[in-house]
Write an enzyme that holds these catalytic residues in place. Structure first.
Site, PDB file in Angstrom:
ATOM      1  N   ASN A 295      47.765  83.353  -7.949  1.00 51.93           N
ATOM      2  CA  ASN A 295      47.780  82.266  -6.971  1.00 51.93           C
ATOM      3  C   ASN A 295      49.247  82.002  -6.568  1.00 51.93           C
ATOM      4  OD1 ASN A 295      48.608  81.182  -9.409  1.00 51.93           O
ATOM      5  ND2 ASN A 295      47.830  79.167  -8.895  1.00 51.93           N
ATOM      6  N   PRO A 296      49.492  81.105  -5.606  1.00 44.55           N
ATOM      7  CA  PRO A 296      50.864  80.994  -5.066  1.00 44.55           C
ATOM      8  C   PRO A 296      51.963  80.671  -6.078  1.00 44.55           C
ATOM      9  CG  PRO A 296      49.344  79.993  -3.551  1.00 44.55           C
ATOM     10  CD  PRO A 296      48.535  80.355  -4.764  1.00 44.55           C
ATOM     11  N   CYS A 297      51.685  79.863  -7.062  1.00 42.54           N
ATOM     12  CA  CYS A 297      52.796  79.535  -7.997  1.00 42.54           C
ATOM     13  C   CYS A 297      52.765  80.352  -9.274  1.00 42.54           C
ATOM     14  CB  CYS A 297      52.775  78.048  -8.295  1.00 42.54           C
ATOM     15  SG  CYS A 297      52.849  77.074  -6.781  1.00 42.54           S
ATOM     16  N   GLU A 299      50.615  80.751 -11.910  1.00 41.22           N
ATOM     17  CA  GLU A 299      50.067  80.407 -13.225  1.00 41.22           C
ATOM     18  C   GLU A 299      48.659  80.952 -13.446  1.00 41.22           C
ATOM     19  OE1 GLU A 299      50.610  78.411 -10.802  1.00 41.22           O
ATOM     20  OE2 GLU A 299      49.074  76.880 -10.558  1.00 41.22           O
ATOM     21  N   GLY A 463      53.094  69.871  -9.075  1.00 43.69           N
ATOM     22  CA  GLY A 463      54.084  69.344  -8.139  1.00 43.69           C
ATOM     23  C   GLY A 463      53.709  67.975  -7.588  1.00 43.69           C
ATOM     24  N   THR A 464      52.460  67.820  -7.147  1.00 41.20           N
ATOM     25  CA  THR A 464      52.064  66.557  -6.525  1.00 41.20           C
ATOM     26  C   THR A 464      51.460  65.598  -7.544  1.00 41.20           C
ATOM     27  OG1 THR A 464      51.529  67.894  -4.604  1.00 41.20           O
ATOM     28  CG2 THR A 464      50.859  65.608  -4.526  1.00 41.20           C
ATOM     29  N   ILE A 465      50.636  66.132  -8.440  1.00 42.22           N
ATOM     30  CA  ILE A 465      49.937  65.205  -9.348  1.00 42.22           C
ATOM     31  C   ILE A 465      50.906  64.531 -10.329  1.00 42.22           C
ATOM     32  CG2 ILE A 465      47.594  66.106  -9.150  1.00 42.22           C
ATOM     33  CD1 ILE A 465      48.121  67.779 -11.655  1.00 42.22           C
TER      34      ILE A 465
END
Ligand code: ADP
Length: 597
Positions: A295-297, A299, A463-465
């Site tokens: 996935n993009p990051c 993990e 990042g957001t949570i």
């Protein structure tokens, strides 16, 4: 009553997660959002739904368990969105029709809010012949530009910028083009790039050997115009069961290519590197999948059409008697939070929408989840431990082991209650590397009862949570800074700036500590050596069956030779990949320390 201690957290809740009803606000406080989630996740329980809703609510309360952003935004809203943060797209067959079919699938996935990864290695290199039209193929990077434009056009779900990962094999003839692509500040801004590096390549680098750039023979046309068309090699790529005959299109020195990758990473923070053999060796489902993308990051390594949903235990909520000689972590509380979190994430699989039927088949077949931690750095500070110390790494590893064991124990119990995942094959699963490393009691449990979820642990960037949870330090990253300004993208496409102070710093001050005389454990990301970042990830890797999102901060004046050796260390330490960030003119920093703005 508001649970928010930070202005930015309330802003994030209000703009990203609070449910509105035709413009009228339906949720009055964050507790309403937690109840929405708890009830939605309990609604797929076969019995005792009210009991489970109460359990799930208590787990969410006070930001103890932070489900991935998509779950928070979508569960119980009735919207046609996915609750999965992570997808990898189907392999791209090397034909124009298939390329655009996959592009459409990518667009449909992003439209529902999922981040996607795509392996472009199957596309024939630039310059080779295209049979139908008699023209010359333009190569993977040119097609990546079309994906990039698609992503830019679709502002995925609300104010969420789209995020994609592109991978390319280190023996693809266009690898140098791929490696250099993001030196151009206008190129591929919606992609993170990662080179798939295998053990053979790392050996060739060590031996200063030749490295053939190859492509499967059956896909190349007779009129291929590349030089060296006569030479063949037989290759078995990571995770593939059958070797293939490939044509050698060019030869480079392995060290020269490696240094090119390193130079680009040093100069513009891209590409990252994925150690693809390590990923496949440590995949619990290596008996049925080949992995060549994440996935993009990074993990969650996933097979074609794979999907995974995420959740994180907020360690800061489990520090008892912080900043005292008796400071400690509540291990039982962490284990309980992870157990309930596992059940919640397992329910997400039944509750979610799927952008594509193939993704639903994969997700239901494996029931992969990624439960992890956030707030590690803040918790260490409250415990009086310096991030770069053996004691900190030991505590972090113990916490991860507690979390992993609790998640596996719960998944075994869930198998008894609700059945094992569909693709479970007992003997093959028990023979995979990470399952062999589990405590004997868990292995016996799997043998007797099966297991509900193929994979259970991942460390997300959060990042957001984490911002929502009063700005606790993200994932296993060190605190960025104890006071800083942060720009956040708003729904109208503009940025709004917030001043942020770190929770451990606030707690220290609230307890009468002097903000001008912080004890030595108050260490920020840029004060740590790059090696300290790497060692923390390596200490946790043994307990993570998916992967770890970790960015190693590199000082501007860090010597290139040491930078390069850091990646070799990452490989030797058994990490599944390595991503670094060194300030550079191309990638502007989103975070700004107070005083530097
Ligand atoms: P969140 O805090 O929203 O839960 P994370 O920062 O933990 O998300 O990122 C987890 C994963 O979610 C990423 O690896 C990526 O797959 C996906 N993701 C994050 N941000 C985006 C985005 N803007 N667009 C698409 N996918 C994203």
């Amino acid at each position: 009553m508001s649970r928010f201690e930070a202005e930015i957290s309330e802003f994030i809740w209000n703009t990203k997660y609070r449910v509105r009803d035709d413009g009228n606000i339906a949720e009055a406080c964050v507790e309403d959002s937690w109840w929405r989630l708890a009830r939605a996740l309990a609604s797929v329980e076969p019995e005792n739904q009210e009991y489970w809703a109460q359990c799930f609510y208590r787990n969410l309360e006070d930001f103890r368990f932070l489900p991935g952003g998509r779950i928070l935004a979508g569960a119980g809203t009735g919207h046609q969105v996915t609750l999965f943060n992570c997808f990898v797209m189907g392999s791209i067959e090397d034909s124009l029709e298939a390329i655009f079919e996959r592009l459409k699938e990518g667009a449909l996935t992003m439209q529902q809010g999922g981040g996607i990864g795509v392996d472009f290695s199957s596309l024939r290199p630039a310059g080779s012949g295209a049979q139908h039209s008699g023209t010359i193929a333009s190569g993977p990077v040119s097609f990546m530009r079309i994906w990039d434009a698609m992503c830019a056009t679709l502002l995925s779900t609300g104010s969420r910028r789209g995020a994609m990962m592109a991978t390319l094999r280190c023996d693809h003839p266009d690898i140098e083009h791929f490696v250099e692509a993001k030196r151009d500040p206008a190129e591929l801004r919606h992609f993170n790039l990662s080179v798939l590096v295998d053990d053979n390549f790392m050996r060739a680098v060590d031996a200063d050997a030749d490295w053939p750039l190859v492509f499967p023979e059956r896909q190349l046309q007779a009129r291929c115009q590349n030089r060296g068309r006569g030479e063949r090699v037989v290759r078995r790529w990571s995770g593939e069961s059958e070797p293939q005959s490939c044509r050698v299109l060019r030869r480079v020195r392995a060290q020269a290519l490696w240094r090119k990758i390193m130079r680009a990473a040093y100069d513009v923070a891209e590409p990252g590197v994925l150690f693809v053999d390590q990923i496949n060796r440590h995949n619990n489902l290596n008996y049925r999948e080949q992995i060549s993308a994440t996935n993009p990051c990074g993990e969650i390594p996933l097979p074609p059409y794979g999907a995974c949903n995420l959740g994180s235990v907020n360690l800061m909520c489990f520090v008892r008697e912080p900043f005292t000689g008796r400071a400690r972590l509540d291990r039982e509380g962490i284990a309980h939070c992870a157990a309930i979190g596992t059940r919640m994430l397992d329910n997400v699989i039944d509750l979610s929408q799927y952008p594509l039927p193939a993704q639903e088949v994969q997700a239901r077949g494996c029931r992969r989840i990624g439960i992890g931690i956030t707030g590690l750095a803040d918790a260490l500070i409250a415990l009086g431990l310096h991030y770069d110390s053996n004691a900190a790494r030991e505590i972090a590893a113990e916490v991860l082991q507690t979390l992993r064991d609790s998640a596996y124990r719960t998944s075994i119990a869930l198998a008894k209650e609700k059945g094992s995942f569909h693709f479970f094959r007992r003997d093959a699963y028990l023979a995979s590397a990470d399952i062999l490393a589990l405590p004997e009691s868990l292995r016996r449990g799997i043998e007797a009862l099966g297991i509900r979820n193929s994979h259970l642990v991942a460390i997300a960037p959060t990042g957001t949570i984490s911002l929502l949870a009063n700005g606790v330090s993200s994932g296993i990253e060190p605190v960025f800074d104890f006071q800083h300004r942060r720009r956040v993208l708003t729904a109208d496409g503009r940025y709004r700036e917030f001043e942020i102070s770190d929770p451990s710093f606030r707690l220290w001050c609230a307890r009468g500590g002097n903000p001008e005389a912080l004890p030595p454990q108050f260490v920020s990301a840029r004060q740590l050596s790059p090696r300290a970042h790497l060692l923390m990830a390596a200490a946790l890797q043994p307990y993570v069956d998916n992967a770890i999102s970790k960015t190693v901060n590199i000082p501007v004046d860090f010597p290139f030779e040491r930078f390069e050796s850091l990646y070799r260390q990452a490989y030797k330490l058994g990490l599944k990949g390595c991503t670094t960030f060194r300030p550079n003119p191309i990638t502007q920093s989103i975070l700004t320390s107070v005083g530097e703005a």
